[in-house]
Design a protein around this motif. Structure first.
Motif, PDB file in Angstrom:
ATOM      1  N   ASP A   1       0.810  -1.220   0.000  1.00 50.69           N
ATOM      2  CA  ASP A   1       0.000   0.000   0.000  1.00 50.69           C
ATOM      3  C   ASP A   1       0.846   1.275   0.000  1.00 50.69           C
ATOM      4  O   ASP A   1       0.318   2.381  -0.091  1.00 50.69           O
ATOM      5  CB  ASP A   1      -0.978  -0.005   1.181  1.00 50.69           C
ATOM      6  CG  ASP A   1      -0.274  -0.083   2.524  1.00 50.69           C
ATOM      7  OD1 ASP A   1       0.985  -0.038   2.566  1.00 50.69           O
ATOM      8  OD2 ASP A   1      -0.973  -0.203   3.547  1.00 50.69           O
ATOM      9  N   GLU A   2       2.181   1.132   0.113  1.00 47.16           N
ATOM     10  CA  GLU A   2       3.071   2.289   0.023  1.00 47.16           C
ATOM     11  C   GLU A   2       3.426   2.618  -1.423  1.00 47.16           C
ATOM     12  O   GLU A   2       3.995   3.680  -1.692  1.00 47.16           O
ATOM     13  CB  GLU A   2       4.357   2.046   0.808  1.00 47.16           C
ATOM     14  CG  GLU A   2       4.183   1.922   2.305  1.00 47.16           C
ATOM     15  CD  GLU A   2       5.524   1.729   2.993  1.00 47.16           C
ATOM     16  OE1 GLU A   2       6.227   2.740   3.206  1.00 47.16           O
ATOM     17  OE2 GLU A   2       5.878   0.571   3.297  1.00 47.16           O
ATOM     18  N   ILE A   3       3.131   1.727  -2.332  1.00 49.50           N
ATOM     19  CA  ILE A   3       3.488   1.928  -3.733  1.00 49.50           C
ATOM     20  C   ILE A   3       2.386   2.736  -4.413  1.00 49.50           C
ATOM     21  O   ILE A   3       1.248   2.272  -4.551  1.00 49.50           O
ATOM     22  CB  ILE A   3       3.707   0.581  -4.437  1.00 49.50           C
ATOM     23  CG1 ILE A   3       4.892  -0.143  -3.775  1.00 49.50           C
ATOM     24  CG2 ILE A   3       3.967   0.784  -5.925  1.00 49.50           C
ATOM     25  CD1 ILE A   3       5.124  -1.539  -4.279  1.00 49.50           C
TER      26      ILE A   3
ATOM     27  N   VAL B   1      11.757  -3.326 -10.193  1.00 48.01           N
ATOM     28  CA  VAL B   1      12.480  -2.540  -9.209  1.00 48.01           C
ATOM     29  C   VAL B   1      11.526  -1.494  -8.640  1.00 48.01           C
ATOM     30  O   VAL B   1      10.624  -1.009  -9.339  1.00 48.01           O
ATOM     31  CB  VAL B   1      13.722  -1.870  -9.844  1.00 48.01           C
ATOM     32  CG1 VAL B   1      13.315  -0.829 -10.882  1.00 48.01           C
ATOM     33  CG2 VAL B   1      14.625  -1.245  -8.793  1.00 48.01           C
ATOM     34  N   ILE B   2      11.720  -1.176  -7.368  1.00 52.91           N
ATOM     35  CA  ILE B   2      10.927  -0.133  -6.715  1.00 52.91           C
ATOM     36  C   ILE B   2      11.814   1.090  -6.517  1.00 52.91           C
ATOM     37  O   ILE B   2      12.944   0.981  -6.010  1.00 52.91           O
ATOM     38  CB  ILE B   2      10.381  -0.613  -5.357  1.00 52.91           C
ATOM     39  CG1 ILE B   2       9.480  -1.833  -5.556  1.00 52.91           C
ATOM     40  CG2 ILE B   2       9.611   0.497  -4.653  1.00 52.91           C
ATOM     41  CD1 ILE B   2       9.043  -2.493  -4.258  1.00 52.91           C
ATOM     42  N   ALA B   3      11.333   2.246  -6.939  1.00 54.31           N
ATOM     43  CA  ALA B   3      12.088   3.491  -6.823  1.00 54.31           C
ATOM     44  C   ALA B   3      11.335   4.481  -5.950  1.00 54.31           C
ATOM     45  O   ALA B   3      10.110   4.427  -5.832  1.00 54.31           O
ATOM     46  CB  ALA B   3      12.330   4.086  -8.201  1.00 54.31           C
ATOM     47  N   LYS B   4      12.092   5.384  -5.359  1.00 54.53           N
ATOM     48  CA  LYS B   4      11.500   6.409  -4.498  1.00 54.53           C
ATOM     49  C   LYS B   4      11.680   7.768  -5.133  1.00 54.53           C
ATOM     50  O   LYS B   4      12.800   8.145  -5.515  1.00 54.53           O
ATOM     51  CB  LYS B   4      12.132   6.388  -3.110  1.00 54.53           C
ATOM     52  CG  LYS B   4      11.466   7.336  -2.116  1.00 54.53           C
ATOM     53  CD  LYS B   4      12.057   7.174  -0.724  1.00 54.53           C
ATOM     54  CE  LYS B   4      11.337   8.056   0.293  1.00 54.53           C
ATOM     55  NZ  LYS B   4      11.884   7.882   1.667  1.00 54.53           N
TER      56      LYS B   4
ATOM     57  N   GLY C   1       8.447  11.616  -2.180  1.00 58.64           N
ATOM     58  CA  GLY C   1       8.627  10.506  -1.246  1.00 58.64           C
ATOM     59  C   GLY C   1       7.828   9.277  -1.616  1.00 58.64           C
ATOM     60  O   GLY C   1       7.862   8.271  -0.904  1.00 58.64           O
ATOM     61  N   ASP C   2       7.115   9.338  -2.740  1.00 64.61           N
ATOM     62  CA  ASP C   2       6.303   8.198  -3.171  1.00 64.61           C
ATOM     63  C   ASP C   2       7.183   7.095  -3.754  1.00 64.61           C
ATOM     64  O   ASP C   2       8.225   7.361  -4.359  1.00 64.61           O
ATOM     65  CB  ASP C   2       5.298   8.638  -4.236  1.00 64.61           C
ATOM     66  CG  ASP C   2       4.210   9.544  -3.685  1.00 64.61           C
ATOM     67  OD1 ASP C   2       3.984   9.516  -2.460  1.00 64.61           O
ATOM     68  OD2 ASP C   2       3.596  10.287  -4.480  1.00 64.61           O
ATOM     69  N   TYR C   3       6.692   5.867  -3.587  1.00 66.27           N
ATOM     70  CA  TYR C   3       7.343   4.731  -4.215  1.00 66.27           C
ATOM     71  C   TYR C   3       6.617   4.390  -5.514  1.00 66.27           C
ATOM     72  O   TYR C   3       5.391   4.424  -5.594  1.00 66.27           O
ATOM     73  CB  TYR C   3       7.315   3.509  -3.298  1.00 66.27           C
ATOM     74  CG  TYR C   3       8.237   3.620  -2.105  1.00 66.27           C
ATOM     75  CD1 TYR C   3       9.611   3.490  -2.257  1.00 66.27           C
ATOM     76  CD2 TYR C   3       7.722   3.855  -0.831  1.00 66.27           C
ATOM     77  CE1 TYR C   3      10.459   3.586  -1.161  1.00 66.27           C
ATOM     78  CE2 TYR C   3       8.562   3.955   0.272  1.00 66.27           C
ATOM     79  CZ  TYR C   3       9.927   3.824   0.100  1.00 66.27           C
ATOM     80  OH  TYR C   3      10.766   3.930   1.177  1.00 66.27           O
ATOM     81  N   VAL C   4       7.410   4.066  -6.538  1.00 63.77           N
ATOM     82  CA  VAL C   4       6.870   3.643  -7.823  1.00 63.77           C
ATOM     83  C   VAL C   4       7.511   2.305  -8.169  1.00 63.77           C
ATOM     84  O   VAL C   4       8.732   2.154  -8.063  1.00 63.77           O
ATOM     85  CB  VAL C   4       7.161   4.662  -8.936  1.00 63.77           C
ATOM     86  CG1 VAL C   4       6.568   4.195 -10.265  1.00 63.77           C
ATOM     87  CG2 VAL C   4       6.617   6.038  -8.568  1.00 63.77           C
TER      88      VAL C   4
END
Length: 685
Positions: free
Chosen positions: A103-105, A291-294, A299-302
């Motif tokens: 849920d942070e993505i 891959v997850i990037a910030k 400050g969002d994760y994508v």
């Protein structure tokens, strides 16, 4: 051909910082900030885009050196069998993967290929793959408006720019590959080396495709033209002149941006201001799917999903814990002074892979020079007579240039050395092995600057002269020269004896002491004589580290069992296999040249080949038959009681008695425990 000259104030400033004569202003570029210009000033180059430690690398939230160093315990000295390299080598500093809940993505995007890093390597991968029809997303930590790329030289072989426009003779790719493996002690990844030797010229021509005639005229071929009668071959090594320097209206950063624009035109998407933070992978780390990037602003994760993830996000320059561990030779040569580099990257891209089981370069590791003692005189890395603190000659000074011959000096006693040459300084200067740390040009302006330095030293006596920013001494006799350089009597006697032997080797046409090509041994017989005493600095790092992840010839990152991790690739300074023993001096610009060429070939491969097949190919091969009639092998580890006991297990030499009853086995307790090298004396894990 036109050569571009500009930025006079910056040139003078950097020359002063470096403490060198301004041999030629063409060695410098108008760059993006002092960091890029400093890279040009040292004659060294880096592979990817700069970033500050605060920005982090490809993984700032958990990947910074501070975060890594603060976690974990040191690995045990023994009993590590079955562990990953991250668990052993990275114990105490690597840390764990960050936990990022679903849920942070904020959003998820998909493409065929996800590239982490928009520097030299990453941009080349993206552009080439997009041109061949693949969908590509590039994630770059730098903001777009301040993006910059390091360096200014692209080393390569046999481009049409070299052969047709400049007129440089065609080089032998066979000689190049064999010489390069000598520089790398046979540890260079052969397929990557072959790609560079055979396709780097093609990649350079592709990189500058679309440049105007005037812009191509502004590109500077280093060390060209050569002086009349120049011998390209110095012993077993070739001078690969003609590196392409971006010294005109299109600097290196602009050149990379142009390539990014061409990638966009082919369909690639670039996302700036995001730091890759965590790989998306299966439970055992054998397959990567994204891959997850910030985002640095929100400050969002994508999350970016793709069939291939390419790590091209920079070296380990600002992460001393990682640097010290991977570049062990440099760390030890500096007597455990923490290594660091000007690049500003913290190795987070490498760390992301290590955390899931990837291996890094298996060798001493390398950077741009701190593995070698490089005596940079007022004539740069001149291959004259080198003497140690005792006044004794100690190596073949012309063996592959100072980044290779300098390895011997790094291990000599003390903290100083002496360089000596005679009145034929011009012949010495103009016949060096062209490459890193040698002069970049031999034109009239360069010669005039050196001549002014030599003339200023005449008559300076024991005071010496520092016109060049370095104290040079000159005398009519060799005895006076030794006195001026402050040698004690025993060192003076050794120096005079060494010069006598040097001259005898020249006259005999053979150097039986160290094997130097006698054609490069200029006699030291006629004055005035020149001497340069210099201090020795090794270890501690340099401009950029050049060791990264262990990769196959297809640039697949290797994990446990040396098997490729499905979907994970590395290029540029995230990749090993290019400079396993340290950066070499085979040609100027070889670092960026490798980034460009191997990015070009990787993008092509990912867009046109079934790259997943190599994760299963060969799995169904029949087992190798084992004969019972062959010679028994060594004991398979352990060796103590309870693990093979007194008999050493099946077919091995007795664990305690060594060779006494076992035909050629070394005693386990006498420097070869468990059948291996002496404990503490081998290469680090």
């Amino acid at each position: 051909m036109e050569n571009h000259r500009n930025n006079e104030a910056l040139v003078e400033h950097l020359s002063g910082l470096r403490g060198r004569i301004p041999l030629s202003r063409r060695n410098f570029l108008a760059g993006a900030g002092v960091l890029a210009a400093s890279a040009a000033a040292t004659g060294m180059i880096a592979g990817c885009s700069p970033q500050t430690p605060a920005e982090g690398g490809a993984g700032a939230p958990s990947g910074s050196g501070e975060a890594m160093a603060a976690t974990g315990e040191a690995a045990a000295v023994t009993g590590n069998e079955g562990k990953t390299m991250g668990e052993v080598l990275g114990a105490g500093w690597l840390g764990e993967e960050p936990e990022i809940a679903a849920d942070e993505i904020a959003q998820t995007q998909e493409a065929d290929i996800i590239v982490c890093g928009a520097g030299h390597a990453g941009t080349a991968v993206a552009r080439r793959a997009a041109e061949l029809g693949a969908s590509v997303i590039v994630v770059e930590v730098q903001p777009e408006d301040t993006f910059s790329a390091l360096g200014n030289d692209i080393g390569h072989l046999n481009s049409s720019w070299q052969l047709d426009r400049v007129g440089i003779p065609e080089y032998s790719v066979v000689d190049f590959m064999n010489e390069y493996q000598m520089y790398g002690a046979g540890r260079v990844q052969p397929t990557l080396l072959s790609q560079f030797a055979n396709r780097s010229g093609e990649a350079l021509d592709w990189f500058i495709d679309g440049y105007t005639e005037d812009e191509k005229n502004e590109l500077i071929p280093l060390n060209w033209p050569v002086v009349e009668g120049y011998n390209y071959k110095k012993g077993p090594f070739t001078s690969y002149v003609g590196t392409c320097q971006f010294g005109g209206s299109v600097g290196m950063t602009d050149a990379v941006k142009r390539s990014q624009d061409k990638a966009r035109a082919a369909g690639a998407q670039f996302v700036f201001g995001q730091a890759a933070t965590r790989l998306v992978h299966n439970e055992d780390g054998t397959e990567v799917t994204g891959v997850i990037a910030k985002d640095s602003s929100t400050g969002d994760y994508v999350q970016y999903n793709g069939r291939a993830v390419v790590l091209a996000c920079g070296d380990i320059g600002s992460n001393s814990a990682m640097y010290n561990a991977i570049c062990r030779e440099n760390y030890e040569l500096g007597e455990y002074k923490d290594c660091s580099a000007m690049s500003g990257r913290d190795g987070s891209g490498i760390a992301m892979a290590m955390r899931i089981g990837a291996k890094v370069e298996i060798a001493t590791g390398g950077d741009m020079g701190s593995h070698a003692f490089i005596p940079l005189s007022p004539m740069e890395g001149v291959e004259c007579l080198w003497l140690n603190k005792y006044g004794e000659r100690y190596c073949n000074e012309a063996f592959g240039g100072p980044l290779l011959s300098g390895c011997a000096g790094a291990r000599e006693p003390g903290d100083r050395a002496y360089l000596v040459w005679g009145n034929d300084w011009k012949e010495v200067f103009l016949n060096q092995l062209a490459g890193h740390l040698a002069p970049k040009e031999w034109d009239d302006e360069t010669i005039a600057n050196v001549q002014a330095t030599m003339e200023a030293a005449v008559g300076s006596g024991a005071e010496g002269d520092d016109t060049s920013g370095k104290f040079l001494y000159c005398a009519d006799t060799l005895e006076e020269l030794c006195d001026y350089m402050g040698m004690e009597e025993g060192v003076k006697a050794n120096t005079l004896a060494a010069i006598e032997k040097w001259n005898a080797a020249h006259d005999a046409g053979i150097d039986t002491e160290f094997g130097r090509d006698p054609e490069t041994m200029w006699p030291i017989k006629d004055g005035p004589f020149y001497g340069y005493p210099c201090s020795k600095r090794v270890g501690g790092g340099s401009l950029v580290a050049t060791s990264g992840l262990l990769v196959t010839g297809r640039q697949q990152v290797q994990g446990q069992g040396f098997e490729p991790i499905k979907g994970l690739f590395a290029c540029g300074n995230n990749s090993g296999g290019r400079f396993p023993m340290g950066y070499n001096g085979i040609m100027n610009g070889v670092s960026i040249g490798m980034c460009l060429c191997l990015g070009y070939t990787l993008g092509e491969y990912l867009a046109t080949e079934d790259f997943d097949r190599y994760c299963t190919l060969g799995a169904g091969n029949a087992d190798i038959k084992q004969s019972e009639n062959g010679m028994a092998g060594p004991p398979m580890g352990g060796g103590g009681e309870g693990e093979g006991g007194e008999g050493g297990g099946e077919g091995g030499a007795p664990a305690g008695d060594g060779a006494a009853g076992g035909e050629g086995g070394a005693p386990a307790g006498d420097g070869a425990p468990d059948g291996g090298a002496p404990a503490g004396g081998g290469a680090p894990a």
